[in-house]
Enzyme design. Structure first.
Site, PDB file in Angstrom:
ATOM      1  NE  ARG A  85     -10.246  -1.164   8.064  1.00  0.00           N
ATOM      2  CZ  ARG A  85      -9.674  -0.260   7.300  1.00  0.00           C
ATOM      3  NH1 ARG A  85      -8.900   0.671   7.843  1.00  0.00           N
ATOM      4  NH2 ARG A  85      -9.865  -0.254   6.001  1.00  0.00           N
ATOM      5  CG  HIS A 122     -11.476   3.370   6.824  1.00  0.00           C
ATOM      6  ND1 HIS A 122     -11.736   2.680   5.665  1.00  0.00           N
ATOM      7  CD2 HIS A 122     -10.760   4.461   6.451  1.00  0.00           C
ATOM      8  CE1 HIS A 122     -11.189   3.320   4.641  1.00  0.00           C
ATOM      9  NE2 HIS A 122     -10.608   4.400   5.092  1.00  0.00           N
ATOM     10  CB  ILE A 171      -0.064   6.827   0.524  1.00  0.00           C
ATOM     11  CG1 ILE A 171       1.266   7.481   0.198  1.00  0.00           C
ATOM     12  CG2 ILE A 171      -0.745   7.641   1.621  1.00  0.00           C
ATOM     13  CD1 ILE A 171       1.192   8.971  -0.033  1.00  0.00           C
ATOM     14  CG  ASP A 172      -2.953   2.061   5.155  1.00  0.00           C
ATOM     15  OD1 ASP A 172      -4.067   2.145   4.620  1.00  0.00           O
ATOM     16  OD2 ASP A 172      -2.769   1.545   6.264  1.00  0.00           O
ATOM     17  CE  LYS A 175      -6.539   2.328  12.153  1.00  0.00           C
ATOM     18  NZ  LYS A 175      -6.220   3.222  11.005  1.00  0.00           N
ATOM     19  CG  ASP A 188      -2.026   1.044   1.097  1.00  0.00           C
ATOM     20  OD1 ASP A 188      -1.860   1.977   0.278  1.00  0.00           O
ATOM     21  OD2 ASP A 188      -3.046   0.916   1.792  1.00  0.00           O
ATOM     22  CG  ASP A 217      -5.966  -1.540   3.260  1.00  0.00           C
ATOM     23  OD1 ASP A 217      -5.163  -0.631   2.984  1.00  0.00           O
ATOM     24  OD2 ASP A 217      -7.066  -1.667   2.697  1.00  0.00           O
ATOM     25  CB  SER A 236      -2.198   4.964   7.915  1.00  0.00           C
ATOM     26  OG  SER A 236      -1.310   5.202   8.989  1.00  0.00           O
ATOM     27  CB  THR A 270      -4.913   8.655   0.650  1.00  0.00           C
ATOM     28  OG1 THR A 270      -4.336   7.426   0.203  1.00  0.00           O
ATOM     29  CG2 THR A 270      -4.611   9.742  -0.348  1.00  0.00           C
TER      30      THR A 270
END
Length: 327
Positions: free
Chosen positions: A256, A215, A129-130, A242, A127, A271, A239, A132
């Protein structure tokens, strides 16, 4: 102890370092301005020059070192190839050339599209850029790279360019299967191992979850806190940073949770793969919200898993039990 003379370590670390240099250059020069350099995917999530540039650099590094390895990554260059985005592609190539002088628009798009590989055997997931949206508001984001071999994550590289660790801004967490997790500065200086917290009382735990409501399920997390008696303020982060918060003991539970509006949604492997290994090797546990291990063999998504829970390990069973009453 991580095998620092392994080619996977050297190449993986150098790749995310280069990507972090590019993303920070983009953030400083473009994001703080009027939003130039931004596109929208069909799902309206923002994509920046930094996403494309980071993927190009990582793909190039992996292709040079491991030409037989597959790369499974988030982005494609389709939008960049459209005539309307010619100026954006030219700007992207300029940023990539700051790291690779011989880069051209053609080579950059080819590197990006190397990420269209299919999972299976030995393959890398990325990824670029996790988080964004966090990137766009100068908050937390991560560059997440992992190496999988069939059903196991073997290496994880989690670069968090805006996260402060041991007093220094910017950190890269590296984990090797069965060898632990360690932190490095953005220039590659070792900062030592990272370990989860020793919190065993659920009521004393701290939860970390996404800033974006899409999310997570804040109702479920609120129910979890109530059942466990958690009173500490939840840490909100974008992102896979965490995962880093749990791995280094800043937080004890990362949830999540499934979103009631999208009950059939399943997580993408990029992810979670790098963060999963970092937390696991730091002494924690990661599963889905039903307590099932994450299954990396189902393609580009965790098709058999519902949501994700990462903890310091001590609290995992209590968290899963509490969630069973709320799901």
């Amino acid at each position: 102890m991580i095998t620092t003379d392994a080619p996977e370590f050297r190449v993986g670390l150098a790749a995310v370092q280069a990507a972090a240099r590019l993303t920070e250059a983009v953030r400083q020069e473009m994001v703080s301005g009027a939003g130039a350099g931004r596109l929208d995917k069909e799902d309206r999530s923002p994509v920046t020059v930094a996403d494309f540039g980071a993927q190009a650099l990582v793909a190039r590094a992996l292709e040079a070192a491991f030409p037989d390895d597959v790369l499974v990554a988030e982005e494609t260059s389709a939008a960049l190839r459209e005539p309307a985005n010619a100026a954006l592609l030219a700007r992207l190539a300029q940023f990539v050339r700051q790291q690779v002088q011989e880069a051209t628009e053609e080579s950059v798009t080819a590197w990006i599209d190397r990420g269209a590989g299919a999972p299976g055997g030995r393959f890398w997931v990325l990824d670029p850029i996790d988080g964004t949206k966090g990137f766009l508001r100068d908050d937390q984001y991560a560059i997440a790279l992992a190496l999988l071999d069939r059903d196991t994550v073997q290496w994880g590289f989690l670069a968090c360019p805006t996260l402060t660790h041991k007093g220094q801004a910017g950190v890269i967490f590296v984990a090797q299967r069965n060898e632990g997790a360690e932190a490095y500065t953005l220039d590659g200086t070792a900062q030592g191992p990272v370990t989860v917290s020793d919190v065993k009382d659920p009521a004393a735990a701290r939860l970390v979850e996404s800033v974006e409501s899409v999310h997570t399920n804040f109702g479920l997390s609120g129910s979890l806190k109530q059942i466990l008696g958690i009173t500490a303020q939840t840490l909100a982060m974008d992102s896979q940073a965490k995962y880093a918060a749990v791995a280094r003991g800043e937080a004890d539970i990362y949830l999540r949770s499934p979103n009631a509006k999208t009950p059939h949604y399943r997580e993408f492997i990029w992810d979670h793969a790098a963060g999963w290994l970092v937390v696991t090797e730091a002494g924690g546990r990661v599963s889905d919200v039903r307590g099932q291990p994450l299954d990396w063999t189902q393609g580009r998504r965790l098709e058999t898993n519902l949501g994700v829970v990462a903890t310091n390990g001590h609290l995992h069973d209590a968290v899963i039990e509490a969630l069973s009453h709320s799901l």
